[in-house]
Motif scaffolding. Structure first.
Motif, PDB file in Angstrom:
ATOM      1  N   UNK A 170       0.850  -1.186   0.000  1.00 14.67           N
ATOM      2  CA  UNK A 170       0.000   0.000   0.000  1.00 14.67           C
ATOM      3  C   UNK A 170       0.885   1.235   0.000  1.00 14.67           C
ATOM      4  N   UNK A 171       0.269   2.320  -0.372  1.00  6.69           N
ATOM      5  CA  UNK A 171       1.031   3.567  -0.417  1.00  6.69           C
ATOM      6  C   UNK A 171       1.551   3.928   0.965  1.00  6.69           C
ATOM      7  N   UNK A 172       0.743   3.661   1.964  1.00  5.62           N
ATOM      8  CA  UNK A 172       1.163   3.962   3.342  1.00  5.62           C
ATOM      9  C   UNK A 172       2.364   3.127   3.740  1.00  5.62           C
ATOM     10  N   UNK A 173       2.316   1.806   3.335  1.00  6.73           N
ATOM     11  CA  UNK A 173       3.443   0.936   3.651  1.00  6.73           C
ATOM     12  C   UNK A 173       4.692   1.362   2.895  1.00  6.73           C
ATOM     13  N   UNK A 174       4.473   1.784   1.628  1.00  9.59           N
ATOM     14  CA  UNK A 174       5.610   2.238   0.835  1.00  9.59           C
ATOM     15  C   UNK A 174       6.245   3.464   1.471  1.00  9.59           C
ATOM     16  N   UNK A 175       5.402   4.373   1.937  1.00  7.45           N
ATOM     17  CA  UNK A 175       5.940   5.564   2.601  1.00  7.45           C
ATOM     18  C   UNK A 175       6.722   5.198   3.866  1.00  7.45           C
ATOM     19  N   UNK A 176       6.188   4.201   4.592  1.00 10.62           N
ATOM     20  CA  UNK A 176       6.876   3.753   5.809  1.00 10.62           C
ATOM     21  C   UNK A 176       8.243   3.168   5.479  1.00 10.62           C
ATOM     22  N   UNK A 177       8.303   2.369   4.405  1.00  9.03           N
ATOM     23  CA  UNK A 177       9.570   1.783   3.999  1.00  9.03           C
ATOM     24  C   UNK A 177      10.553   2.866   3.568  1.00  9.03           C
ATOM     25  N   UNK A 178      10.019   3.872   2.894  1.00  9.24           N
ATOM     26  CA  UNK A 178      10.875   4.989   2.484  1.00  9.24           C
ATOM     27  C   UNK A 178      11.480   5.693   3.705  1.00  9.24           C
ATOM     28  N   UNK A 179      10.616   5.869   4.705  1.00  2.00           N
ATOM     29  CA  UNK A 179      11.104   6.527   5.926  1.00  2.00           C
ATOM     30  C   UNK A 179      12.215   5.702   6.591  1.00  2.00           C
ATOM     31  N   UNK A 180      12.003   4.390   6.604  1.00  2.96           N
ATOM     32  CA  UNK A 180      13.026   3.519   7.236  1.00  2.96           C
ATOM     33  C   UNK A 180      14.352   3.650   6.505  1.00  2.96           C
ATOM     34  N   UNK A 181      14.308   3.558   5.181  1.00  2.87           N
ATOM     35  CA  UNK A 181      15.552   3.624   4.415  1.00  2.87           C
ATOM     36  C   UNK A 181      16.155   5.025   4.414  1.00  2.87           C
ATOM     37  N   UNK A 182      15.298   6.019   4.680  1.00  2.19           N
ATOM     38  CA  UNK A 182      15.785   7.392   4.694  1.00  2.19           C
ATOM     39  C   UNK A 182      16.422   7.766   6.020  1.00  2.19           C
ATOM     40  N   UNK A 183      15.848   7.276   7.123  1.00  7.04           N
ATOM     41  CA  UNK A 183      16.250   7.780   8.440  1.00  7.04           C
ATOM     42  C   UNK A 183      16.876   6.733   9.368  1.00  7.04           C
ATOM     43  N   UNK A 184      16.904   5.491   8.981  1.00  7.54           N
ATOM     44  CA  UNK A 184      17.459   4.469   9.869  1.00  7.54           C
ATOM     45  C   UNK A 184      18.941   4.736  10.121  1.00  7.54           C
ATOM     46  N   UNK A 185      19.326   4.595  11.370  1.00  7.43           N
ATOM     47  CA  UNK A 185      20.743   4.761  11.725  1.00  7.43           C
ATOM     48  C   UNK A 185      21.566   3.558  11.283  1.00  7.43           C
ATOM     49  N   UNK A 186      20.924   2.389  11.224  1.00  6.69           N
ATOM     50  CA  UNK A 186      21.608   1.198  10.738  1.00  6.69           C
ATOM     51  C   UNK A 186      21.684   1.215   9.217  1.00  6.69           C
ATOM     52  N   UNK A 187      22.696   0.550   8.667  1.00 10.62           N
ATOM     53  CA  UNK A 187      22.838   0.439   7.216  1.00 10.62           C
ATOM     54  C   UNK A 187      21.995  -0.754   6.754  1.00 10.62           C
ATOM     55  N   UNK A 188      21.007  -0.489   5.876  1.00 10.33           N
ATOM     56  CA  UNK A 188      20.071  -1.539   5.452  1.00 10.33           C
ATOM     57  C   UNK A 188      20.158  -1.676   3.935  1.00 10.33           C
ATOM     58  N   UNK A 189      20.198  -2.932   3.482  1.00  9.22           N
ATOM     59  CA  UNK A 189      20.265  -3.229   2.049  1.00  9.22           C
ATOM     60  C   UNK A 189      19.285  -4.365   1.750  1.00  9.22           C
ATOM     61  N   UNK A 190      18.536  -4.223   0.635  1.00  7.66           N
ATOM     62  CA  UNK A 190      17.709  -5.331   0.149  1.00  7.66           C
ATOM     63  C   UNK A 190      18.326  -5.812  -1.158  1.00  7.66           C
TER      64      UNK A 190
END
Length: 853
Positions: A170-190
């Protein structure tokens, strides 16, 4: 401010102990308890830093009190020093250590030992408290970090699972994922199943120094071909999560960044068919945590090193070798060094006394069993790299030793130097030793210097204690030698006394017999031989008393060259022709104050020893006598300033090794066969020379001969002996003399000698009877002659009692030896003259006339 709990059932002991502690450990707080039970309560409430516990107490003794303290969680970490009024046996000491006591001290307590023990225990306790607190903190930190990582991973897995199960985001979930990848202090890769980038977090791109757009269409292993490839493939094959904590990582494109450390995880995301669809790759930078942990571990290791070295330092079976081993072991470990040694330096000789070296240094170096010295230049500056620490007295290191300004070519056979460091062992401004290390597996840093400096501070105390130990052993050795000499002196004095009492009548009656026989009697020769033998026996006694310094010396000004020539003349007749005598006797030798017999004795002993050493091989005997003046070259000798005579007796005989040289002046020590010497000769020579204010220097080497040099003080100018008026030996008199001696043969001899010359004699073998005679008839006698060693009342005591009755009656004391009756003491008592046995008739008669006239 340390708190010290003292437990003792005696209030006086607690007061004295408190005063001692406050004087030796300023600022400390003293808590006291009069019983074990009371002490346990105060230990729980007062939280002391150390406990002093008396062993012997009523109701609950020290052992039971210590057991309870060490079994309680709140007090078991407090160091306990047990005090006992008696020296503890091994069983008591073992019992105390088994229940947890940290040390034993015996009463009366040595304040320095108590202070050292308390300070050492305080250092150990503070280090253990610090170590325990840091371990608790680290365990808590690790638990929190692990829980946090697991929690985050689980959360991400759930999110991915939810997205996989959903038909579309969903768009809401996509926005949430964007926020995680944008602001997470940990380095995340898919990543997809083939490790191609699908999406990366902003923090991951920043860590890689790349833009987000650079990852699209690329595979992970295009950027990092060899890093984690095997681990990823293993996780893919097993379809299970791969996790790794604190993994070191060096960015290939930026090696100048150095090594960083990461917590990482690779989570396979499976579809409904249980096949891998994606990988979730997470990284967390833990470099700061890793450095903090490494620093804490380093501090723990350093503190443990200090504790272990300190335990060896304060142990009762202290050994400098054990302390050196511990110090070098930890120095090697803390700096990752492969080579090195620890040593002390004699700053007089600059000899480097190696105490311990690392095993690989001993094995790989071909330089064996050589002393290391540090010869300085004309300006006393040492020029080699390994001597740089001597110039500066400061620690230093070099990771390129070949480029150091003071680097010199390494001696042949020495190991090559990759890197090098040296730390001085200092006591104030004095350099006591060095710790030198080389060839570390990494570069040396200031941190290494700081660690070894802390170890050197403890080792300074070890060298100080070693010096104290050596000094104590030397003093004990000197004390034992002094006690031995005193015992020998007492024995020699007793022998001399008895021997003189035997000799006196032999000499006296022989002289009387000689007078009674006609001059042409054939028995005159026999009498002469008796007197000659008695004279030799008298000289033997004199030699014994010279050794013990208890003989009367006939000191007078004399020119020693005449006596030395006389000795050479006498000795020539007995020396074999295979021995050549070279003499350089200065006829202008200065005058000395000495006993001619003793100078004769010195020369005869030394010359005899010299030619005995050459009997089998022959050789050259050199005798030198000359004048010298004191200068700096003689300051190592125990002599005064001014002019001296120099007497040298040198041979080319068998010589002596160092062990023998150290014993040659010991009484009764000899290397000659049993029937060839007593071992008293050199002892007597040494006693005479030192008594004259001179000294002896001995130089010898095994197989190359020996040289004895005598230094005796001399007069600046010629001294002429004062001539005394001659007293006739056969001059008699009619005075009344009281003789006192417990030896009847001596008493009869003196009576006969004096009666022949007209003296009126009253004789007794009892001091008490003699005193009564004088008390009843104080004016009856003109002279009293008494033996010194009288039973019940010695001669000096008799003289004191006589002086209480009359001041005018002259007194002569005869003695074979008496260390208690000096001329000064005799004059103080009122004794007119002291005669040394065996008394020659002429000496006795001259002394009597000198006093009575």
């Amino acid at each position: 401010m340390p708190t010290i709990l003292a437990i003792d059932d005696k209030q006086d002991n607690l007061l004295s102990l408190s005063a001692l502690l406050k004087s030796t450990i300023p600022g400390c707080r003293i808590v006291t308890a009069l019983s074990g039970g009371q002490g346990i309560k105060k230990a729980k409430t007062q939280n002391p830093d150390i406990i002093l516990l008396d062993v012997h107490m009523p109701e609950m003794n020290g052992f039971e009190t210590c057991r309870i303290l060490k079994s309680d969680h709140g007090t078991k970490h407090i160091p306990v020093i047990m005090l006992t009024a008696v020296k503890t046996d091994p069983e008591s000491r073992i019992k105390g250590l088994e229940i947890g006591s940290d040390a034993f001290l015996s009463k009366p307590i040595d304040q320095f030992e108590l202070t050292a023990q308390i300070k050492a225990m305080l250092r150990i306790k503070y280090a253990e408290d610090s170590l325990r607190n840091k371990n608790i903190f680290f365990e808590k930190l690790v638990t929190e970090r692990t829980s946090e990582i697991v929690k985050k991973h689980q959360q991400l897995i759930l999110e991915i699972e939810e997205r996989r199960q959903a038909e579309e985001l969903t768009k809401e979930q996509a926005n949430l994922l964007d926020l995680i990848f944008e602001h997470s202090l940990d380095r995340i890769v898919i990543l997809d199943k083939d490790y191609n980038f699908i999406r990366v977090s902003k923090t991951y791109a920043k860590a890689c120094q790349k833009d987000l757009s650079e990852f699209a269409g690329h595979n992970h292993f295009e950027f990092y071909p060899s890093i984690l490839k095997d681990e990823f493939d293993e996780a893919k094959k097993a379809k299970r999560i791969y996790q790794k904590s604190t993994r070191p990582f060096l960015f290939p494109d930026h090696p100048e960044w150095g090594t960083s450390y990461w917590d990482l995880g690779l989570v396979p995301i499976l579809d409904k068919e249980d096949e891998i669809k994606f990988f979730l790759f997470t990284l967390k930078d833990v470099t700061r945590d890793k450095c903090a942990k490494d620093q804490m571990n380093w501090e723990i290791e350093l503190n443990q090193a200090r504790i272990d070295i300190s335990k060896e330092l304060i142990s009762q079976d202290y050994d400098i070798e054990k302390v050196s081993t511990q110090a070098l072991k930890f120095s090697k470990h803390l700096t990752a060094s492969n080579h090195g040694f620890i040593s002390s330096i004699d700053m007089n000789t600059l000899e480097n006394i190696k105490l311990r070296s690392i095993k690989t240094l001993r094995e790989q170096s071909s330089i064996k069993n050589q002393k290391i010295t540090f010869p300085g230049g004309n300006d006393e500056i040492h020029s080699a790299l390994w001597e740089h620490v001597l110039n500066t007295k400061k620690a230093f290191f070099s990771n390129s030793p070949g480029k150091h300004p003071q680097f010199k070519e390494i001696p042949e056979g020495h190991i090559p130097l990759k890197n090098y460091m040296a730390v001085p062992i200092m006591m104030g401004e004095s350099l006591l030793g060095v710790i030198e290390l080389a060839d570390s597996d990494r570069n040396y840093t200031r941190k290494d210097i700081m660690a070894i400096q802390q170890i050197s501070e403890i080792f300074t105390l070890a060298l100080h204690r070693q010096a104290y130990k050596i000094e104590k052993q030397s003093l004990e050795k000197n004390l034992r030698q002094l006690q031995k000499n005193e015992a020998i002196g007492a024995l020699a004095g007793g022998i001399a006394h008895d021997f003189n009492n035997i000799l006196f009548p032999i000499v006296g009656f022989a002289e009387l017999l000689k007078e009674d026989l006609s001059k042409d009697s054939p028995l005159q020769e026999n009498i002469h031989e008796i007197l000659t033998g008695a004279k030799r026996a008298k000289n033997l006694v004199k030699q014994i008393l010279t050794f013990t310094r208890q003989t009367e010396q006939e000191l007078k000004p004399l020119r020693p060259h005449l006596i030395i020539k006389e000795v050479i003349k006498l000795i020539k007749a007995t020396i074999p022709t295979s021995i050549q005598i070279k003499q350089n006797i200065d006829p202008q030798s200065k005058t000395i104050m000495a006993d001619p017999t003793q100078i004769h004795q010195i020369a005869m002993n030394l010359i005899t020893n010299a030619y005995h050493s050459m009997l089998d091989s022959g050789g050259v005997l050199s005798i030198t006598l000359k004048n010298i003046n004191y200068d700096d070259s003689l300051k190592h000798l125990k002599i005064g300033t001014g002019p001296h005579i120099f007497l040298s007796i040198e041979d080319t005989g068998i010589g002596m090794d160092q062990d023998i040289l150290e014993k040659i002046f010991d009484p009764y020590f000899t290397t000659k066969p049993k029937d060839k010497g007593t071992g008293l000769g050199l002892s007597v020579v040494y006693g005479i020379v030192r008594n004259y204010g001179g000294d002896i220097e001995v130089k010898s080497q095994e197989g190359l001969g020996s040289k004895f040099i005598i230094y005796l003080p001399a007069f600046e100018s010629e001294v002429v002996a004062e001539k005394k008026p001659e007293i006739l030996a056969d001059q008699g008199g009619n005075e009344k003399i009281l003789l006192v001696d417990d030896e009847l043969p001596v008493l009869r001899l003196e009576q006969k000698i004096l009666q022949r010359l007209g003296y009126k004699i009253d004789a007794t073998n009892s001091s008490e009877e003699a005193l009564k005679k004088i008390q009843f008839f104080p004016d009856k006698y003109d002279l009293v002659i008494s033996d010194m060693a009288m039973p019940n009342m010695p001669g000096d005591v008799l003289a004191r009692e006589i002086r209480k009755i009359t001041f005018d009656l002259p007194i002569i004391i005869c003695t074979g030896f008496s260390e208690n009756l000096t001329p000064e003491k005799a004059a103080e008592i009122g004794i007119n003259e002291i005669l040394i046995k065996p008394i020659i008739k002429t000496k006795l008669l001259k002394t009597i006339r000198k006093i009575l006239d």
